[in-house]
Design a protein around this motif. Structure first.
Motif, PDB file in Angstrom:
ATOM      1  N   ALA A  74       0.836  -1.204   0.000  1.00 37.25           N
ATOM      2  CA  ALA A  74       0.000   0.000   0.000  1.00 37.25           C
ATOM      3  C   ALA A  74       0.872   1.256   0.000  1.00 37.25           C
ATOM      4  CB  ALA A  74      -0.928  -0.012   1.207  1.00 37.25           C
ATOM      5  N   ARG A  75       1.927   1.251   0.821  1.00 35.85           N
ATOM      6  CA  ARG A  75       2.795   2.434   0.908  1.00 35.85           C
ATOM      7  C   ARG A  75       3.612   2.641  -0.352  1.00 35.85           C
ATOM      8  NH1 ARG A  75       4.393   0.092   5.618  1.00 35.85           N
ATOM      9  NH2 ARG A  75       6.576  -0.069   4.905  1.00 35.85           N
ATOM     10  N   HIS A  76       4.187   1.580  -0.877  1.00 37.39           N
ATOM     11  CA  HIS A  76       5.163   1.716  -1.954  1.00 37.39           C
ATOM     12  C   HIS A  76       4.555   1.673  -3.345  1.00 37.39           C
ATOM     13  CE1 HIS A  76       8.979   1.611   0.338  1.00 37.39           C
ATOM     14  NE2 HIS A  76       8.228   0.997   1.231  1.00 37.39           N
ATOM     15  N   PHE A  77       3.468   0.936  -3.514  1.00 39.03           N
ATOM     16  CA  PHE A  77       2.913   0.740  -4.850  1.00 39.03           C
ATOM     17  C   PHE A  77       1.458   1.173  -4.969  1.00 39.03           C
ATOM     18  CE2 PHE A  77       5.695  -3.147  -4.063  1.00 39.03           C
ATOM     19  CZ  PHE A  77       6.857  -2.508  -4.470  1.00 39.03           C
ATOM     20  N   ALA A  78       0.899   1.736  -3.877  1.00 38.89           N
ATOM     21  CA  ALA A  78      -0.527   2.103  -3.853  1.00 38.89           C
ATOM     22  C   ALA A  78      -1.385   0.913  -4.286  1.00 38.89           C
ATOM     23  CB  ALA A  78      -0.791   3.316  -4.742  1.00 38.89           C
ATOM     24  N   GLN A  79      -0.985  -0.268  -3.852  1.00 41.13           N
ATOM     25  CA  GLN A  79      -1.661  -1.506  -4.232  1.00 41.13           C
ATOM     26  C   GLN A  79      -2.449  -2.048  -3.046  1.00 41.13           C
ATOM     27  OE1 GLN A  79       0.986  -4.640  -5.398  1.00 41.13           O
ATOM     28  NE2 GLN A  79      -0.650  -6.072  -5.923  1.00 41.13           N
ATOM     29  N   ASP A  80      -3.671  -2.435  -3.300  1.00 37.09           N
ATOM     30  CA  ASP A  80      -4.540  -2.994  -2.264  1.00 37.09           C
ATOM     31  C   ASP A  80      -4.372  -4.511  -2.259  1.00 37.09           C
ATOM     32  OD1 ASP A  80      -6.450  -3.487  -0.374  1.00 37.09           O
ATOM     33  OD2 ASP A  80      -8.166  -3.039  -1.661  1.00 37.09           O
ATOM     34  N   VAL A  81      -3.667  -5.023  -1.266  1.00 36.77           N
ATOM     35  CA  VAL A  81      -3.439  -6.460  -1.134  1.00 36.77           C
ATOM     36  C   VAL A  81      -4.170  -6.958   0.100  1.00 36.77           C
ATOM     37  CG1 VAL A  81      -1.695  -8.238  -0.683  1.00 36.77           C
ATOM     38  CG2 VAL A  81      -1.199  -6.374  -2.278  1.00 36.77           C
ATOM     39  N   ALA A 199      10.814  -5.533  -7.316  1.00 35.96           N
ATOM     40  CA  ALA A 199       9.923  -4.368  -7.266  1.00 35.96           C
ATOM     41  C   ALA A 199      10.398  -3.277  -6.306  1.00 35.96           C
ATOM     42  CB  ALA A 199       8.505  -4.804  -6.907  1.00 35.96           C
ATOM     43  N   PRO A 200      10.976  -3.602  -5.137  1.00 33.67           N
ATOM     44  CA  PRO A 200      11.444  -2.525  -4.259  1.00 33.67           C
ATOM     45  C   PRO A 200      12.627  -1.752  -4.832  1.00 33.67           C
ATOM     46  CG  PRO A 200      11.138  -4.569  -3.023  1.00 33.67           C
ATOM     47  CD  PRO A 200      11.082  -4.922  -4.480  1.00 33.67           C
ATOM     48  N   LEU A 201      13.250  -2.264  -5.895  1.00 32.28           N
ATOM     49  CA  LEU A 201      14.482  -1.681  -6.414  1.00 32.28           C
ATOM     50  C   LEU A 201      14.262  -0.913  -7.711  1.00 32.28           C
ATOM     51  CD1 LEU A 201      16.857  -4.678  -5.650  1.00 32.28           C
ATOM     52  CD2 LEU A 201      16.745  -2.484  -4.444  1.00 32.28           C
ATOM     53  N   VAL A 202      13.081  -0.340  -7.876  1.00 32.26           N
ATOM     54  CA  VAL A 202      12.827   0.537  -9.020  1.00 32.26           C
ATOM     55  C   VAL A 202      13.521   1.874  -8.769  1.00 32.26           C
ATOM     56  CG1 VAL A 202      11.051   1.793 -10.286  1.00 32.26           C
ATOM     57  CG2 VAL A 202      10.686  -0.603  -9.661  1.00 32.26           C
ATOM     58  N   LEU A 203      14.276   2.332  -9.758  1.00 29.75           N
ATOM     59  CA  LEU A 203      15.078   3.541  -9.612  1.00 29.75           C
ATOM     60  C   LEU A 203      14.301   4.772 -10.068  1.00 29.75           C
ATOM     61  CD1 LEU A 203      18.453   2.058 -10.906  1.00 29.75           C
ATOM     62  CD2 LEU A 203      17.641   2.270  -8.541  1.00 29.75           C
ATOM     63  N   PRO A 204      14.753   5.965  -9.693  1.00 29.70           N
ATOM     64  CA  PRO A 204      14.055   7.193 -10.092  1.00 29.70           C
ATOM     65  C   PRO A 204      13.844   7.255 -11.598  1.00 29.70           C
ATOM     66  CG  PRO A 204      15.713   7.697  -8.437  1.00 29.70           C
ATOM     67  CD  PRO A 204      15.897   6.245  -8.784  1.00 29.70           C
ATOM     68  N   GLY A 205      12.621   7.654 -11.985  1.00 23.36           N
ATOM     69  CA  GLY A 205      12.260   7.726 -13.391  1.00 23.36           C
ATOM     70  C   GLY A 205      11.343   6.617 -13.840  1.00 23.36           C
ATOM     71  N   ALA A 206      11.126   5.605 -12.986  1.00 23.65           N
ATOM     72  CA  ALA A 206      10.255   4.485 -13.341  1.00 23.65           C
ATOM     73  C   ALA A 206       9.320   4.191 -12.172  1.00 23.65           C
ATOM     74  CB  ALA A 206      11.066   3.252 -13.699  1.00 23.65           C
ATOM     75  N   GLU A 207       8.281   3.411 -12.446  1.00 22.17           N
ATOM     76  CA  GLU A 207       7.285   3.072 -11.434  1.00 22.17           C
ATOM     77  C   GLU A 207       6.879   1.615 -11.595  1.00 22.17           C
ATOM     78  OE1 GLU A 207       2.699   4.318 -10.103  1.00 22.17           O
ATOM     79  OE2 GLU A 207       3.566   5.024 -11.998  1.00 22.17           O
ATOM     80  N   HIS A 208       6.885   0.882 -10.486  1.00 20.01           N
ATOM     81  CA  HIS A 208       6.465  -0.512 -10.527  1.00 20.01           C
ATOM     82  C   HIS A 208       4.946  -0.617 -10.403  1.00 20.01           C
ATOM     83  CE1 HIS A 208       6.137  -4.787  -9.812  1.00 20.01           C
ATOM     84  NE2 HIS A 208       5.488  -4.543  -8.689  1.00 20.01           N
ATOM     85  N   TRP A 281      16.023   2.924   5.250  1.00 19.00           N
ATOM     86  CA  TRP A 281      17.216   2.274   4.691  1.00 19.00           C
ATOM     87  C   TRP A 281      17.048   2.053   3.195  1.00 19.00           C
ATOM     88  CZ3 TRP A 281      18.854  -2.097   2.122  1.00 19.00           C
ATOM     89  CH2 TRP A 281      20.220  -2.414   2.213  1.00 19.00           C
ATOM     90  N   LEU A 282      15.868   1.628   2.776  1.00 17.14           N
ATOM     91  CA  LEU A 282      15.634   1.396   1.355  1.00 17.14           C
ATOM     92  C   LEU A 282      15.744   2.700   0.570  1.00 17.14           C
ATOM     93  CD1 LEU A 282      14.874  -0.570  -0.918  1.00 17.14           C
ATOM     94  CD2 LEU A 282      12.466  -0.029  -0.453  1.00 17.14           C
ATOM     95  N   ALA A 283      15.238   3.788   1.115  1.00 12.88           N
ATOM     96  CA  ALA A 283      15.349   5.073   0.428  1.00 12.88           C
ATOM     97  C   ALA A 283      16.817   5.454   0.219  1.00 12.88           C
ATOM     98  CB  ALA A 283      14.624   6.163   1.225  1.00 12.88           C
ATOM     99  N   ALA A 284      17.637   5.202   1.246  1.00 17.31           N
ATOM    100  CA  ALA A 284      19.070   5.487   1.109  1.00 17.31           C
ATOM    101  C   ALA A 284      19.709   4.563   0.075  1.00 17.31           C
ATOM    102  CB  ALA A 284      19.758   5.318   2.468  1.00 17.31           C
ATOM    103  N   LEU A 285      19.262   3.306   0.032  1.00 13.81           N
ATOM    104  CA  LEU A 285      19.791   2.368  -0.958  1.00 13.81           C
ATOM    105  C   LEU A 285      19.451   2.822  -2.374  1.00 13.81           C
ATOM    106  CD1 LEU A 285      21.084  -0.335  -1.786  1.00 13.81           C
ATOM    107  CD2 LEU A 285      18.796  -1.364  -1.536  1.00 13.81           C
ATOM    108  N   ILE A 286      18.216   3.224  -2.600  1.00 19.54           N
ATOM    109  CA  ILE A 286      17.820   3.670  -3.939  1.00 19.54           C
ATOM    110  C   ILE A 286      18.636   4.880  -4.360  1.00 19.54           C
ATOM    111  CG2 ILE A 286      15.932   4.634  -5.308  1.00 19.54           C
ATOM    112  CD1 ILE A 286      15.714   1.619  -4.756  1.00 19.54           C
ATOM    113  N   GLU A 287      18.885   5.787  -3.423  1.00 23.78           N
ATOM    114  CA  GLU A 287      19.726   6.951  -3.732  1.00 23.78           C
ATOM    115  C   GLU A 287      21.129   6.510  -4.130  1.00 23.78           C
ATOM    116  OE1 GLU A 287      21.257  11.146  -1.666  1.00 23.78           O
ATOM    117  OE2 GLU A 287      19.929   9.785  -0.570  1.00 23.78           O
TER     118      GLU A 287
END
Length: 380
Positions: A74-81, A199-208, A281-287
């Motif tokens: 829900a937070r990362h992909f706006a997906q209702d699971v 999916a958690p490793l999508v870089l800036p400019g793209a959307e999963h 931590w993931l935000a820092a990793l993506i950066e």
């Protein structure tokens, strides 16, 4: 928050990637990162060990793991699971095999290639024929040819293995592309197994966009997900199968226990910690990975100007076309002459000679040295 491992630390921590690599060789092949484990995961694991949580995990769907993944999606992909539609499994490849065994027709399986090498044999070991849908190496977008997919289904295939974000292409499929795939699949009454571990490793400019997030996919698809690739915890053995409806979940969970009984209690602990507490931590990793992507582009331009790098939209795995340097197996040349270990392109499809997969999840200094060594090896 991203702490680079020294070589000595990496050899202790990454027992396959570094531990089985000869001294003097830089490993940049297997999909593990040269970064220290996130503190939130280490703390959760230490706490679990102190409590003695080394027993069997609960044999259940949903539960805290399902809740944690649903909150994450829900937070990362706006997906209702629905948390109750999430099933634990030992890893993504085993989840793929489980889905083929219990959900798919006894018919050929379509595999876009190049593909993640351990999954190339997944059709055969489930008693099915693999039908390759070959991506043109000249096509930077690396799209799925819908006409070829339609032909494969018309000739009898009934399952598509969809890896998105893709490994080794580094592609993120758009909503329109996924909808096109869905339309062909539903026309033929086929099934989709969507490997979404990156999916958690999508870089800036793209959307999963999860395949299951599309309308009209719940009854014919599952998604395979995990925190392990993004948080470097593959050895803890816990992935998840996300189903679209209770009927599919019950077919999977109701199968013989011996087909799916090996996920780890500590893997569940790590996954929940990652999903619940790992966002900073993931935000820092993506950066960091975005910076590494930019650095690699600059290094290639300067030192390997004939290399073609497929646009890297996700993962930390760059797919490089090195055919212009004249070697059928540049990975072997780079290992022998440059002392850097890359993944050979032909491991992902026999037709992918002249290509390599390069892991950029390391320090800037080490990535720079990797490219320098590659350039020296390929120029001699």
């Amino acid at each position: 928050m991203i702490r680079d491992l020294t070589e000595a630390q990496a050899r202790e921590a990454l027992v396959l990637k570094w531990g089985q690599t000869e001294l003097g060789v830089i490993p940049a092949w297997v999909a593990e990162m040269d970064y220290a484990t996130a503190d939130v995961i280490t703390d959760a694991l230490v706490d679990a060990i102190r409590k003695g949580q080394t027993s069997y995990p609960p044999y259940e769907f949903g539960g805290e793991l399902g809740r944690a993944y649903a909150d994450w999606a829900a937070r990362h992909f706006a997906q209702d699971v629905d948390p109750e539609l999430v099933i634990p499994v030992v890893d993504v490849t085993q989840g793929m095999r489980l889905a083929l065994d219990l959900l798919s027709a006894d018919a050929p399986v379509v595999m876009p290639v190049p593909a993640y090498s351990p999954q190339l044999e997944i059709a055969e070991i489930t008693g099915r024929q693999r039908v390759d849908l070959v991506v043109d190496p000249e096509d930077d977008r690396a799209g799925i040819d819908l006409d070829e997919l339609d032909t494969a289904f018309a000739e009898g295939a009934r399952t598509l293995i969809l890896t998105q974000p893709h490994n080794p292409w580094g592609r993120v499929f758009s909503r329109a592309e996924l909808e096109g795939i869905r339309d062909v699949v539903t026309e033929h009454g086929a099934r989709v197994i969507s490997d979404e571990i990156h999916a958690p490793l999508v870089l800036p400019g793209a959307e999963h966009i999860s395949y299951l997030a599309l309308d009209g996919t719940a009854d014919h698809a599952i998604a395979l997900v995990a925190s392990s690739k993004a948080f470097n915890t593959a050895g803890l053995k816990c992935a998840q199968i996300v189903t679209g409806d209770a009927a599919t979940r019950d077919r999977l969970f109701g199968g013989p226990m011996a087909r799916n009984d090996s996920w780890s209690t500590l893997g569940v602990v790590a996954a929940i910690a990652a999903y619940d507490q790992g966002d900073p931590w993931l935000a820092a990793l993506i950066e960091r990975l975005d910076q590494q992507r930019t650095l690699l582009q600059a290094l290639l331009k300067e030192h390997l100007p004939l290399a073609r790098m497929r646009p890297l939209e996700a993962t930390y795995l760059a797919w490089l076309d090195l055919r212009a340097y004249g070697f059928r197996d540049p990975a072997r040349v780079c290992l022998e002459r440059g002392r850097v270990r890359l993944a050979a392109g032909h491991d992902y499809h026999p037709g992918s000679t002249g290509h390599v997969r390069l892991n950029i999840a390391t320090s800037p200094e080490r990535l720079t040295e990797i490219v320098h060594r590659m350039a020296t090896a390929l120029a001699t």
